[in-house]
Scaffold this motif. Structure first.
Motif, short mmCIF file in Angstrom:
data_model
loop_
_atom_site.label_atom_id
_atom_site.label_comp_id
_atom_site.label_asym_id
_atom_site.label_seq_id
_atom_site.Cartn_x
_atom_site.Cartn_y
_atom_site.Cartn_z
N ILE A 48 0.88 -1.29 -0.34
CA ILE A 48 0.11 0.10 -0.04
C ILE A 48 0.74 1.32 -0.05
O ILE A 48 0.74 2.20 -0.64
CB ILE A 48 -0.99 0.09 1.18
N LEU A 49 1.76 1.21 0.79
CA LEU A 49 2.88 2.31 0.90
C LEU A 49 3.39 2.65 -0.46
O LEU A 49 3.63 3.81 -1.03
CB LEU A 49 3.84 2.34 1.98
N GLY A 50 3.71 1.62 -1.11
CA GLY A 50 4.37 1.62 -2.57
C GLY A 50 3.62 2.19 -3.52
O GLY A 50 4.12 3.18 -4.38
N LEU A 51 2.40 1.82 -3.39
CA LEU A 51 1.42 2.61 -4.41
C LEU A 51 1.32 4.10 -3.92
O LEU A 51 1.16 4.73 -4.91
CB LEU A 51 -0.13 1.80 -4.30
N VAL A 52 1.16 4.38 -2.68
CA VAL A 52 1.00 5.94 -2.29
C VAL A 52 2.14 6.53 -2.91
O VAL A 52 2.17 7.79 -3.33
CB VAL A 52 0.96 5.83 -0.84
N LEU A 53 3.49 5.88 -2.54
CA LEU A 53 4.63 6.71 -2.91
C LEU A 53 4.78 6.87 -4.47
O LEU A 53 5.13 8.01 -4.92
CB LEU A 53 6.13 5.88 -2.47
N GLU A 54 4.23 5.91 -5.32
CA GLU A 54 4.29 6.21 -6.69
C GLU A 54 3.22 7.23 -7.22
O GLU A 54 3.46 8.11 -7.86
CB GLU A 54 3.84 4.83 -7.33
N THR A 55 2.09 7.17 -6.63
CA THR A 55 1.19 8.30 -6.67
C THR A 55 1.62 9.66 -6.39
O THR A 55 1.65 10.49 -6.96
CB THR A 55 -0.23 8.11 -5.84
N LEU A 56 2.46 9.57 -5.27
CA LEU A 56 2.89 11.04 -4.89
C LEU A 56 4.02 11.28 -6.02
O LEU A 56 4.26 12.61 -6.17
CB LEU A 56 3.61 10.86 -3.43
N LEU A 57 4.97 10.54 -6.41
CA LEU A 57 5.98 10.99 -7.36
C LEU A 57 5.19 11.43 -8.51
O LEU A 57 5.67 12.43 -9.20
CB LEU A 57 6.69 9.50 -7.55
N LEU A 58 4.13 10.41 -9.14
CA LEU A 58 3.56 11.06 -10.24
C LEU A 58 3.06 12.45 -10.28
O LEU A 58 2.89 13.14 -10.93
CB LEU A 58 2.77 9.84 -10.90
N ALA A 78 6.78 -1.86 -7.80
CA ALA A 78 7.53 -2.85 -7.26
C ALA A 78 8.98 -2.30 -6.55
O ALA A 78 9.22 -2.64 -5.41
CB ALA A 78 8.07 -3.83 -8.42
N VAL A 79 9.56 -1.33 -7.28
CA VAL A 79 10.44 -0.44 -6.51
C VAL A 79 10.18 0.08 -5.18
O VAL A 79 10.73 -0.27 -4.11
CB VAL A 79 11.17 0.24 -7.53
N PHE A 80 9.19 0.99 -4.95
CA PHE A 80 8.68 1.63 -3.90
C PHE A 80 8.02 0.84 -3.12
O PHE A 80 8.43 0.90 -1.63
CB PHE A 80 7.43 2.68 -4.45
N SER A 81 7.48 -0.35 -3.64
CA SER A 81 7.00 -1.48 -2.51
C SER A 81 8.13 -2.09 -1.70
O SER A 81 8.11 -2.34 -0.64
CB SER A 81 6.12 -2.44 -3.17
N GLY A 82 9.03 -2.38 -2.57
CA GLY A 82 10.34 -3.08 -1.82
C GLY A 82 10.92 -2.27 -0.88
O GLY A 82 11.46 -2.78 0.17
#
Length: 93
Positions: A48-58, A78-82
């Motif tokens: 979930i945090l990986g998806l949130v970080l991806e959304t914030l980056l975009l 995958a990178v942000f989730s890892g």
């Protein structure tokens, strides 16, 4: 291998990764990989945090996700989730 030569625990004599409740060498019974179920929680929170970080980056760069190829979105997730899983795991454990 244990001193028994047949895969038993040196401390309690349990077989196949199972330990008796009074075993001090490998924790408190059950299979050796169990940590009280926290690994599933860490994985879910990390995804979930990986998806949130991806959304914030975009959002930070003003990129519309519909303009990105799906493989790029999956790689970023995958990178942000890892990274998130590693951070959450270090905090929890």
């Amino acid at each position: 291998m244990s001193e028994h030569g047949d895969g038993r625990c040196n401390d309690c004599g349990g077989r196949d990764g199972l330990h008796f409740s009074d075993c001090v060498g490998e924790g408190s019974g059950g299979s050796g990989g169990s940590r009280g179920g926290s690994s599933t929680l860490v994985a879910v929170i990390g995804l979930i945090l990986g998806l949130v970080l991806e959304t914030l980056l975009l959002s930070l760069f003003g990129v519309d996700p519909s303009d990105c190829p799906g493989i790029i979105l999956l790689i970023l997730w995958a990178v942000f989730s890892g990274i998130s899983i590693a951070v959450v795991d270090s905090i929890v454990n």
